[in-house]
Design a protein around this motif. Sequence first.
Motif, PDB file in Angstrom:
ATOM      1  N   GLN A 165      48.309  39.748  27.940  1.00  0.00           N
ATOM      2  CA  GLN A 165      48.747  39.082  29.161  1.00  0.00           C
ATOM      3  C   GLN A 165      50.182  39.492  29.478  1.00  0.00           C
ATOM      4  O   GLN A 165      51.064  39.451  28.621  1.00  0.00           O
ATOM      5  N   GLY A 166      50.427  39.904  30.717  1.00  0.00           N
ATOM      6  CA  GLY A 166      51.727  40.409  31.112  1.00  0.00           C
ATOM      7  C   GLY A 166      52.585  39.367  31.811  1.00  0.00           C
ATOM      8  O   GLY A 166      52.272  38.172  31.828  1.00  0.00           O
ATOM      9  N   ALA A 167      53.697  39.835  32.411  1.00  0.00           N
ATOM     10  CA  ALA A 167      54.600  38.981  33.186  1.00  0.00           C
ATOM     11  C   ALA A 167      55.218  39.831  34.288  1.00  0.00           C
ATOM     12  O   ALA A 167      56.432  39.898  34.432  1.00  0.00           O
ATOM     13  N   HIS A 168      54.361  40.506  35.071  1.00  0.00           N
ATOM     14  CA  HIS A 168      54.855  41.459  36.064  1.00  0.00           C
ATOM     15  C   HIS A 168      54.478  41.118  37.495  1.00  0.00           C
ATOM     16  O   HIS A 168      55.088  41.638  38.429  1.00  0.00           O
ATOM     17  N   CYS A 169      53.465  40.256  37.686  1.00  0.00           N
ATOM     18  CA  CYS A 169      53.004  39.958  39.043  1.00  0.00           C
ATOM     19  C   CYS A 169      52.371  38.572  39.041  1.00  0.00           C
ATOM     20  O   CYS A 169      51.325  38.364  38.418  1.00  0.00           O
ATOM     21  N   VAL A 170      52.997  37.639  39.723  1.00  0.00           N
ATOM     22  CA  VAL A 170      52.514  36.257  39.726  1.00  0.00           C
ATOM     23  C   VAL A 170      51.080  36.207  40.249  1.00  0.00           C
ATOM     24  O   VAL A 170      50.750  36.791  41.280  1.00  0.00           O
ATOM     25  N   GLY A 171      50.221  35.536  39.497  1.00  0.00           N
ATOM     26  CA  GLY A 171      48.824  35.393  39.865  1.00  0.00           C
ATOM     27  C   GLY A 171      47.921  36.493  39.353  1.00  0.00           C
ATOM     28  O   GLY A 171      46.695  36.382  39.443  1.00  0.00           O
ATOM     29  N   GLN A 172      48.513  37.554  38.797  1.00  0.00           N
ATOM     30  CA  GLN A 172      47.717  38.702  38.336  1.00  0.00           C
ATOM     31  C   GLN A 172      47.977  39.073  36.880  1.00  0.00           C
ATOM     32  O   GLN A 172      47.438  40.071  36.400  1.00  0.00           O
ATOM     33  N   ASN A 173      48.773  38.284  36.190  1.00  0.00           N
ATOM     34  CA  ASN A 173      49.204  38.682  34.857  1.00  0.00           C
ATOM     35  C   ASN A 173      48.094  38.690  33.818  1.00  0.00           C
ATOM     36  O   ASN A 173      48.216  39.351  32.783  1.00  0.00           O
ATOM     37  N   ASP A 174      47.007  37.964  34.083  1.00  0.00           N
ATOM     38  CA  ASP A 174      45.870  37.995  33.172  1.00  0.00           C
ATOM     39  C   ASP A 174      44.714  38.803  33.759  1.00  0.00           C
ATOM     40  O   ASP A 174      43.593  38.755  33.249  1.00  0.00           O
ATOM     41  N   GLN A 175      44.999  39.563  34.817  1.00  0.00           N
ATOM     42  CA  GLN A 175      43.966  40.342  35.478  1.00  0.00           C
ATOM     43  C   GLN A 175      44.329  41.820  35.634  1.00  0.00           C
ATOM     44  O   GLN A 175      43.443  42.668  35.691  1.00  0.00           O
ATOM     45  N   ALA A 176      45.618  42.125  35.732  1.00  0.00           N
ATOM     46  CA  ALA A 176      46.051  43.457  36.134  1.00  0.00           C
ATOM     47  C   ALA A 176      46.955  44.104  35.105  1.00  0.00           C
ATOM     48  O   ALA A 176      47.827  43.455  34.521  1.00  0.00           O
ATOM     49  N   THR A 214      39.641  52.081  43.706  1.00  0.00           N
ATOM     50  CA  THR A 214      39.972  51.227  44.850  1.00  0.00           C
ATOM     51  C   THR A 214      40.745  49.983  44.432  1.00  0.00           C
ATOM     52  O   THR A 214      41.321  49.297  45.290  1.00  0.00           O
ATOM     53  N   GLU A 215      40.761  49.687  43.131  1.00  0.00           N
ATOM     54  CA  GLU A 215      41.446  48.500  42.621  1.00  0.00           C
ATOM     55  C   GLU A 215      42.832  48.835  42.072  1.00  0.00           C
ATOM     56  O   GLU A 215      43.284  48.243  41.100  1.00  0.00           O
ATOM     57  N   ILE A 216      43.493  49.803  42.671  1.00  0.00           N
ATOM     58  CA  ILE A 216      44.891  50.118  42.369  1.00  0.00           C
ATOM     59  C   ILE A 216      45.726  49.579  43.530  1.00  0.00           C
ATOM     60  O   ILE A 216      45.501  49.948  44.688  1.00  0.00           O
ATOM     61  N   TYR A 217      46.663  48.706  43.221  1.00  0.00           N
ATOM     62  CA  TYR A 217      47.432  48.001  44.247  1.00  0.00           C
ATOM     63  C   TYR A 217      48.930  48.158  43.992  1.00  0.00           C
ATOM     64  O   TYR A 217      49.358  48.676  42.958  1.00  0.00           O
ATOM     65  N   GLY A 218      49.713  47.672  44.928  1.00  0.00           N
ATOM     66  CA  GLY A 218      51.151  47.566  44.766  1.00  0.00           C
ATOM     67  C   GLY A 218      51.546  46.117  44.583  1.00  0.00           C
ATOM     68  O   GLY A 218      50.808  45.202  44.967  1.00  0.00           O
ATOM     69  N   HIS A 219      52.712  45.897  43.996  1.00  0.00           N
ATOM     70  CA  HIS A 219      53.202  44.543  43.747  1.00  0.00           C
ATOM     71  C   HIS A 219      53.211  43.708  45.029  1.00  0.00           C
ATOM     72  O   HIS A 219      52.847  42.530  45.028  1.00  0.00           O
ATOM     73  N   LYS A 220      53.597  44.304  46.152  1.00  0.00           N
ATOM     74  CA  LYS A 220      53.724  43.562  47.402  1.00  0.00           C
ATOM     75  C   LYS A 220      52.381  43.092  47.952  1.00  0.00           C
ATOM     76  O   LYS A 220      52.337  42.270  48.871  1.00  0.00           O
ATOM     77  N   ASP A 221      51.275  43.605  47.414  1.00  0.00           N
ATOM     78  CA  ASP A 221      49.962  43.122  47.840  1.00  0.00           C
ATOM     79  C   ASP A 221      49.702  41.695  47.381  1.00  0.00           C
ATOM     80  O   ASP A 221      48.819  41.018  47.923  1.00  0.00           O
ATOM     81  N   PHE A 222      50.463  41.228  46.398  1.00  0.00           N
ATOM     82  CA  PHE A 222      50.215  39.912  45.827  1.00  0.00           C
ATOM     83  C   PHE A 222      51.412  38.969  45.901  1.00  0.00           C
ATOM     84  O   PHE A 222      51.234  37.755  45.916  1.00  0.00           O
ATOM     85  N   ASN A 223      52.615  39.512  45.915  1.00  0.00           N
ATOM     86  CA  ASN A 223      53.819  38.695  45.934  1.00  0.00           C
ATOM     87  C   ASN A 223      54.745  39.144  47.063  1.00  0.00           C
ATOM     88  O   ASN A 223      54.639  40.267  47.549  1.00  0.00           O
ATOM     89  N   THR A 224      55.662  38.278  47.467  1.00  0.00           N
ATOM     90  CA  THR A 224      56.625  38.604  48.520  1.00  0.00           C
ATOM     91  C   THR A 224      57.742  39.460  47.918  1.00  0.00           C
ATOM     92  O   THR A 224      58.641  38.966  47.240  1.00  0.00           O
ATOM     93  N   THR A 225      57.660  40.754  48.135  1.00  0.00           N
ATOM     94  CA  THR A 225      58.596  41.702  47.553  1.00  0.00           C
ATOM     95  C   THR A 225      58.479  43.020  48.305  1.00  0.00           C
ATOM     96  O   THR A 225      57.464  43.269  48.984  1.00  0.00           O
ATOM     97  N   GLU A 226      59.490  43.875  48.193  1.00  0.00           N
ATOM     98  CA  GLU A 226      59.417  45.227  48.758  1.00  0.00           C
ATOM     99  C   GLU A 226      58.826  46.212  47.759  1.00  0.00           C
ATOM    100  O   GLU A 226      58.553  47.359  48.104  1.00  0.00           O
TER     101      GLU A 226
END
Length: 246
Positions: A165-176, A214-226
């Motif tokens: 489990q990571g700590a890099h993207c809120v809501g996705q840390n146990d998925q991504a 198709t399941e490769i995303y950027g951080h901004k797809d999930f959190n408010t960030t640039e």
Amino acid sequence: MARLTRRAVLLGGAAALLVPARPAAAAPFAPGVASPAALGLTGPAAAPAPNELAAAPVSNGLAATVEQPSIASCGAWAARPPSGALTIDQHRPNKIVVHHTAMANSTDYSQAHAFANSRDIQNLHMDTNHWVDSGQHFTNSRGGWLTEGRHGSLYALLHGQTMVQGAHCVGQNDQAIGIENEGTYLTVQPPAALWNSLVDFCAFACHQYGIPPTEIYGHKDFNTTECPGLLHDRLPELRAAVAARL
């Protein structure tokens, strides 16, 4: 130090260990790729079978083989131990999230700099953010050097069945799976070495975990960030390049 050939994992100290694609027998745990139990990771079945060092066969319906990139373990870049227990999620990740570090765009493309960059990130995450370890699972330097970020992530990737489990993207840390790319890309593009290494890593991670490109995303797809800056605009290109490998 010369860059390692592909299908190699840099372990423990400084030596490069070339690993066979399919070893005949399981080897003992290698320095720098410790078992989850040895790292104090928590969760059911926290002590899996001994590490073969090369990627374990994974049934995922994709290509039979994808080239395994060179990844330096936490032990190789002299990571601090985690300040507390990490958690193993007993499932595969379902996506990859791409980040940029928002740090300086260094012109030092050496492995030594990549290792120092990994230490800087870990210090920031542990001492300023007060996390137990680096938040991301893996790091990609501007010179194209890949390193393990959060302890246990390399072991999990090579076996393809669980994730730390990571700590890099809120809501996705146990998925991504999170990969940090060194630098800031709000107005400039990353060096070719970083881009090529990102493609290599994502293709291997998608193969190991059965993640569709198709399941490769950027951080901004999930959190408010640039984050990850212009890398986000190139996600269609990244997905296509990974799909071609698979």
